[in-house]
Write a protein that holds these residues in place. Sequence first.
Motif, PDB file in Angstrom:
ATOM      1  N   TRP A  49       0.879  -1.187   0.000  1.00 21.34           N
ATOM      2  CA  TRP A  49       0.000   0.000   0.000  1.00 21.34           C
ATOM      3  C   TRP A  49       0.912   1.232   0.000  1.00 21.34           C
ATOM      4  CZ3 TRP A  49      -4.610   1.148  -1.353  1.00 21.34           C
ATOM      5  CH2 TRP A  49      -5.268   2.283  -0.866  1.00 21.34           C
ATOM      6  N   PRO A  50       0.755   2.104  -1.000  1.00 24.15           N
ATOM      7  CA  PRO A  50       1.814   3.103  -1.231  1.00 24.15           C
ATOM      8  C   PRO A  50       1.673   4.409  -0.464  1.00 24.15           C
ATOM      9  CG  PRO A  50       0.218   3.149  -3.013  1.00 24.15           C
ATOM     10  CD  PRO A  50      -0.259   2.103  -2.043  1.00 24.15           C
ATOM     11  N   VAL A  51       0.602   4.603   0.275  1.00 20.37           N
ATOM     12  CA  VAL A  51       0.345   5.939   0.827  1.00 20.37           C
ATOM     13  C   VAL A  51      -0.007   5.899   2.304  1.00 20.37           C
ATOM     14  CG1 VAL A  51      -0.478   6.931  -1.347  1.00 20.37           C
ATOM     15  CG2 VAL A  51      -2.098   5.759   0.149  1.00 20.37           C
ATOM     16  N   VAL A  52       0.057   7.054   2.937  1.00 21.34           N
ATOM     17  CA  VAL A  52      -0.514   7.240   4.272  1.00 21.34           C
ATOM     18  C   VAL A  52      -1.962   7.652   4.034  1.00 21.34           C
ATOM     19  CG1 VAL A  52      -0.387   8.594   6.397  1.00 21.34           C
ATOM     20  CG2 VAL A  52       1.707   7.960   5.189  1.00 21.34           C
ATOM     21  N   GLY A  53      -2.877   6.810   4.387  1.00 22.32           N
ATOM     22  CA  GLY A  53      -4.293   7.106   4.132  1.00 22.32           C
ATOM     23  C   GLY A  53      -5.034   5.819   3.837  1.00 22.32           C
ATOM     24  N   GLY A  54      -6.329   5.819   4.167  1.00 20.20           N
ATOM     25  CA  GLY A  54      -7.114   4.598   4.032  1.00 20.20           C
ATOM     26  C   GLY A  54      -7.702   4.410   2.645  1.00 20.20           C
ATOM     27  N   LEU A  55      -8.339   3.248   2.503  1.00 18.93           N
ATOM     28  CA  LEU A  55      -8.945   2.861   1.226  1.00 18.93           C
ATOM     29  C   LEU A  55     -10.367   3.415   1.135  1.00 18.93           C
ATOM     30  CD1 LEU A  55      -8.718   0.858  -1.286  1.00 18.93           C
ATOM     31  CD2 LEU A  55      -9.841  -0.802   0.192  1.00 18.93           C
ATOM     32  N   GLY A  56     -10.721   3.903  -0.063  1.00 20.01           N
ATOM     33  CA  GLY A  56     -12.046   4.502  -0.245  1.00 20.01           C
ATOM     34  C   GLY A  56     -12.953   3.767  -1.216  1.00 20.01           C
ATOM     35  N   GLY A  57     -12.586   2.552  -1.595  1.00 17.48           N
ATOM     36  CA  GLY A  57     -13.430   1.798  -2.526  1.00 17.48           C
ATOM     37  C   GLY A  57     -12.581   0.981  -3.476  1.00 17.48           C
ATOM     38  N   PHE A  58     -13.193   0.525  -4.555  1.00 21.82           N
ATOM     39  CA  PHE A  58     -12.415  -0.183  -5.572  1.00 21.82           C
ATOM     40  C   PHE A  58     -13.181  -0.186  -6.880  1.00 21.82           C
ATOM     41  CE2 PHE A  58     -14.723  -3.328  -3.020  1.00 21.82           C
ATOM     42  CZ  PHE A  58     -15.499  -3.925  -3.985  1.00 21.82           C
ATOM     43  N   ARG A  59     -12.433  -0.309  -7.952  1.00 18.30           N
ATOM     44  CA  ARG A  59     -13.019  -0.389  -9.282  1.00 18.30           C
ATOM     45  C   ARG A  59     -12.183  -1.382 -10.080  1.00 18.30           C
ATOM     46  NH1 ARG A  59     -11.996   3.213 -13.338  1.00 18.30           N
ATOM     47  NH2 ARG A  59     -11.222   4.809 -11.910  1.00 18.30           N
ATOM     48  N   LEU A  60     -12.855  -2.224 -10.844  1.00 13.75           N
ATOM     49  CA  LEU A  60     -12.167  -3.291 -11.569  1.00 13.75           C
ATOM     50  C   LEU A  60     -12.542  -3.275 -13.034  1.00 13.75           C
ATOM     51  CD1 LEU A  60     -13.219  -6.192  -9.213  1.00 13.75           C
ATOM     52  CD2 LEU A  60     -11.044  -5.008  -9.180  1.00 13.75           C
ATOM     53  N   ALA A  61     -11.587  -3.652 -13.872  1.00 13.63           N
ATOM     54  CA  ALA A  61     -11.896  -3.816 -15.289  1.00 13.63           C
ATOM     55  C   ALA A  61     -10.872  -4.764 -15.906  1.00 13.63           C
ATOM     56  CB  ALA A  61     -11.857  -2.465 -15.997  1.00 13.63           C
ATOM     57  N   ALA A  62     -11.247  -5.341 -17.038  1.00 17.40           N
ATOM     58  CA  ALA A  62     -10.311  -6.153 -17.827  1.00 17.40           C
ATOM     59  C   ALA A  62     -10.268  -5.555 -19.225  1.00 17.40           C
ATOM     60  CB  ALA A  62     -10.775  -7.602 -17.862  1.00 17.40           C
ATOM     61  N   TYR A  63      -9.060  -5.544 -19.806  1.00 17.71           N
ATOM     62  CA  TYR A  63      -8.851  -4.949 -21.125  1.00 17.71           C
ATOM     63  C   TYR A  63      -8.099  -5.923 -22.016  1.00 17.71           C
ATOM     64  CZ  TYR A  63     -10.022  -0.501 -18.938  1.00 17.71           C
ATOM     65  OH  TYR A  63     -10.672   0.506 -18.275  1.00 17.71           O
ATOM     66  N   ASP A  64      -8.274  -5.772 -23.326  1.00 18.78           N
ATOM     67  CA  ASP A  64      -7.414  -6.500 -24.252  1.00 18.78           C
ATOM     68  C   ASP A  64      -6.173  -5.654 -24.548  1.00 18.78           C
ATOM     69  OD1 ASP A  64      -8.053  -4.597 -26.175  1.00 18.78           O
ATOM     70  OD2 ASP A  64      -9.461  -5.884 -27.254  1.00 18.78           O
ATOM     71  N   SER A  65      -5.267  -6.189 -25.380  1.00 20.51           N
ATOM     72  CA  SER A  65      -3.981  -5.506 -25.581  1.00 20.51           C
ATOM     73  C   SER A  65      -4.143  -4.182 -26.326  1.00 20.51           C
ATOM     74  CB  SER A  65      -3.017  -6.424 -26.333  1.00 20.51           C
ATOM     75  OG  SER A  65      -3.611  -6.808 -27.554  1.00 20.51           O
ATOM     76  N   GLU A  66      -5.294  -3.996 -26.964  1.00 12.73           N
ATOM     77  CA  GLU A  66      -5.550  -2.725 -27.658  1.00 12.73           C
ATOM     78  C   GLU A  66      -6.182  -1.681 -26.725  1.00 12.73           C
ATOM     79  OE1 GLU A  66      -6.324  -4.804 -31.334  1.00 12.73           O
ATOM     80  OE2 GLU A  66      -4.263  -4.435 -30.650  1.00 12.73           O
ATOM     81  N   GLY A  67      -6.431  -2.089 -25.487  1.00 11.84           N
ATOM     82  CA  GLY A  67      -7.046  -1.152 -24.547  1.00 11.84           C
ATOM     83  C   GLY A  67      -8.562  -1.149 -24.585  1.00 11.84           C
ATOM     84  N   ASN A  68      -9.148  -2.100 -25.294  1.00 17.86           N
ATOM     85  CA  ASN A  68     -10.612  -2.195 -25.297  1.00 17.86           C
ATOM     86  C   ASN A  68     -11.073  -2.917 -24.026  1.00 17.86           C
ATOM     87  OD1 ASN A  68     -10.867  -1.183 -28.053  1.00 17.86           O
ATOM     88  ND2 ASN A  68      -9.959  -3.160 -28.631  1.00 17.86           N
TER      89      ASN A  68
END
Length: 309
Positions: free
Chosen positions: A36-55
């Motif tokens: 965890w890179p920061v001083v501060g708590g977690l505020g949620g999450f968002r997930l996605a999957a992409y192909d190599s073209e960024g779609n």
Amino acid sequence: MEVVAGPFDVPASDMQMDHHTHDDEGMKSPMIVVPWPVVGGLGGFRLAAYDSEGNELPRDLLHHVIAVNFDRRQLVYPIPERLFGVGTETPDVKLPGFLEVPLQEGDSLGIYAMWNNTTGRELSDVYLQVVLPYRSDGKARQEAMPIYMDTNNNIGGKTSFDLPPGRSEESYEFELPVGGGLLAASGHLHDYGVELRLEDAETGKVITKLEPVRDDQGHVLAMEQRVYRRLFKLLDARIRLEAGKRYRVVGVYDNPTSDTIPDGGMAHIVGLFVPDDPKAWPALDRSSEAYQKDVAALPAPIGGSHVHH
Ligand SMILES: [Cu+2]
């Protein structure tokens, strides 16, 4: 924080993924380990999957994404916290501004995906994106921890169970080492799931109940999410859970077929819990058998050596 991992080759799932057991190794990504890179708590999450073209690829390619916090114990089980466990039926989560899940800078997080590739062919060069918003303004916030209550949590093993024809229930009793308030809850059921309940195990009183959104064939499309709100601070609607009291988590199924479905069920409640005394949160014992079994069953880590064995 944003984590992008890949490329992964994702084999086609067999079409019986409805009856998955969650432990088909070929269908899991490796575990991406990041501090965890920061001083501060977690505020949620968002997930996605992409192909190599960024779609962007369909969200249901991600059957599950699990984030393990190797630096905090679960409240119910003596194993590392699951910061979140997101199924296809779970939308992205943005916590309200007054709330955070506390994390310390350098806490070791492990993230992995279980794929559900129903395209019928192997997908290559798939990238997984996990966005974890953090609180960096230093404001004091209500601190809430994840809580996980499973009806069949075989640590290091499978948590699925067989579904006999007709109505059936799976349940598990537990005590909490620290009391507090349950702020919000949702959960996970497979197809033919009817409801999840949290009960007072001594009186049988139902404390809260969660129902899935289902189609007319009983497929689970989404799980109810409940927030036990404070109303203008006049009413504290959080659910009180007491230390040392017995609770029961119950999953109800109704299998309309005439056959037992092997490993067809899973049932757990997840929530956000505000402990009365965060300092009383039990410490993680990394020498315990439960911890060793749990960590050994996780996917092999890549990207660092922050996992404590
Ligand atoms: Cu499941």
